[in-house]
Design an enzyme around this catalytic site. Structure first.
Site: not given
Ligand code: NAP
Length: 288
Positions: A97, A120, A53
């Site tokens: 994460q 997200d 990412k």
């Protein structure tokens, strides 16, 4: 019939090029999109994802900051860090994460991220807006599927879309995004009886289960569009999806491969959401 392959890498590159232009426009107003990434513990896959990412951010000119902690971090410490990042103007997106160590409740963590930085798309505010068909941050894998179909000019309205899997991050949001586009949606899950009865009716079949060879040619309708989200290892240890690709390809009209299908779109949509957040921040600044 042999199905056309939907090339996720090519489509992801197409959208990344578009993002470069948006990032360049933002720079004329002195804004560099910024993503804060929080990584807790030593989960190998999480480290790999975070690296991918951040590399994608750097290639596009998105600023990223990594906050890395060992797995003894307390929930309060993590929440304090998120609150601090919520208040930093140069950070437009916050990504924690997952999975997190067991002493930290992921729901509390997600709910502490400001909805305006929820790139997200996991915050209940983002999910509520998605379900009520409002503009918001959509979770990256489902959104990537929609952008892929948009690129391929595949019409969705009136189609029967069957989704295998009902997780909060893939299955459920995928179904809602299709519903927003006027599809008729059926969800199947581990308790669904006679799954092939449903999959054989699908004009578009999305498999997000995580079981290699779950879907074979006999499970789909001739000419169906097959989107394989699954990421599994086959007996030789190679990456594969949920779909028996070589067999199903002969019956489908279009199909995504694994790797090189949905995967590259997921990270692209994280970049997309971060840039979108920076654009919103600029618009808010202009509106005083
Ligand atoms: P998950 O949270 O484990 O959810 C799996 C879902 O599949 C559950 O809803 C489960 O039903 C359902 N299921 C289990 N066995 C089934 C069966 N035999 N038939 C139909 N449904 C069944 O997984 P996830 O996070 O959604 O991820 C799904 C897959 O996508 C995994 O392989 C993951 O690695 C992959 N993935 C890929 C990307 C990408 O970018 N390519 C991104 C995210 C995830 P219940 O709800 O009844 O348990």
């Amino acid at each position: 019939m042999s199905g056309e392959i939907i090339d996720g890498k090519l489509i992801a590159n197409y959208y990344r090029e578009q993002l470069k232009e948006k990032i360049s426009d933002l720079s004329t107003s002195g804004i560099v999109p910024g993503l804060a990434v929080i990584l807790v513990g030593d989960n190998h896959a999480s480290h790999t994802y975070v690296k991918m990412k951040r590399k994608a951010c750097s290639k596009l000119g998105i600023h990223s900051e990594l906050y890395q902690y060992d797995d003894g971090l307390t929930e309060d410490q993590l929440l304090d860090k998120i609150r601090e990042l919520n208040n930093q103007d140069h950070i437009h997106g916050i990504l924690v994460q997952l999975p997190l160590p067991k002493q930290i409740n992921p729901i509390t963590v997600i709910e502490t991220i400001s909805p305006s930085k929820d790139v997200d798309g996991f915050h209940p505010v983002s999910i509520g807006k998605m379900v009520t068909n409002q503009d918001t941050f959509y979770s990256c894998t489902p959104f990537g599927i929609m952008k892929m179909l948009e690129y391929e000019n595949i019409s969705i309205e009136g189609k029967h879309v069957v989704i295998l899997g009902r997780s909060n991050i893939v299955g459920k949001p995928s179904g809602h995004l299709f519903l927003n586009r006027n599809a008729t949606v059926t969800f199947c899950h581990s308790k669904t009886e006679n799954i092939p009865y449903y999959t054989r009716q699908a004009d578009i079949l999305v498999s997000a289960v995580g079981k290699a060879n779950l879907i074979d040619a006999g499970d789909i309708k001739e000419g169906a569009i097959v989107i394989d989200v699954g990421m599994n290892r086959d007996d030789e240890g190679n990456l594969c999806g949920d779909v028996n690709f070589s067999k199903v390809k002969e019956k489908a009209s279009r199909i995504t491969p694994v790797p090189g299908g949905v995967g590259p779109m997921t990270i692209t949509m994280l970049l997309y959401n971060t840039v979108k957040s920076a654009e919103w921040a600029l618009a808010n600044r202009k509106n005083g």
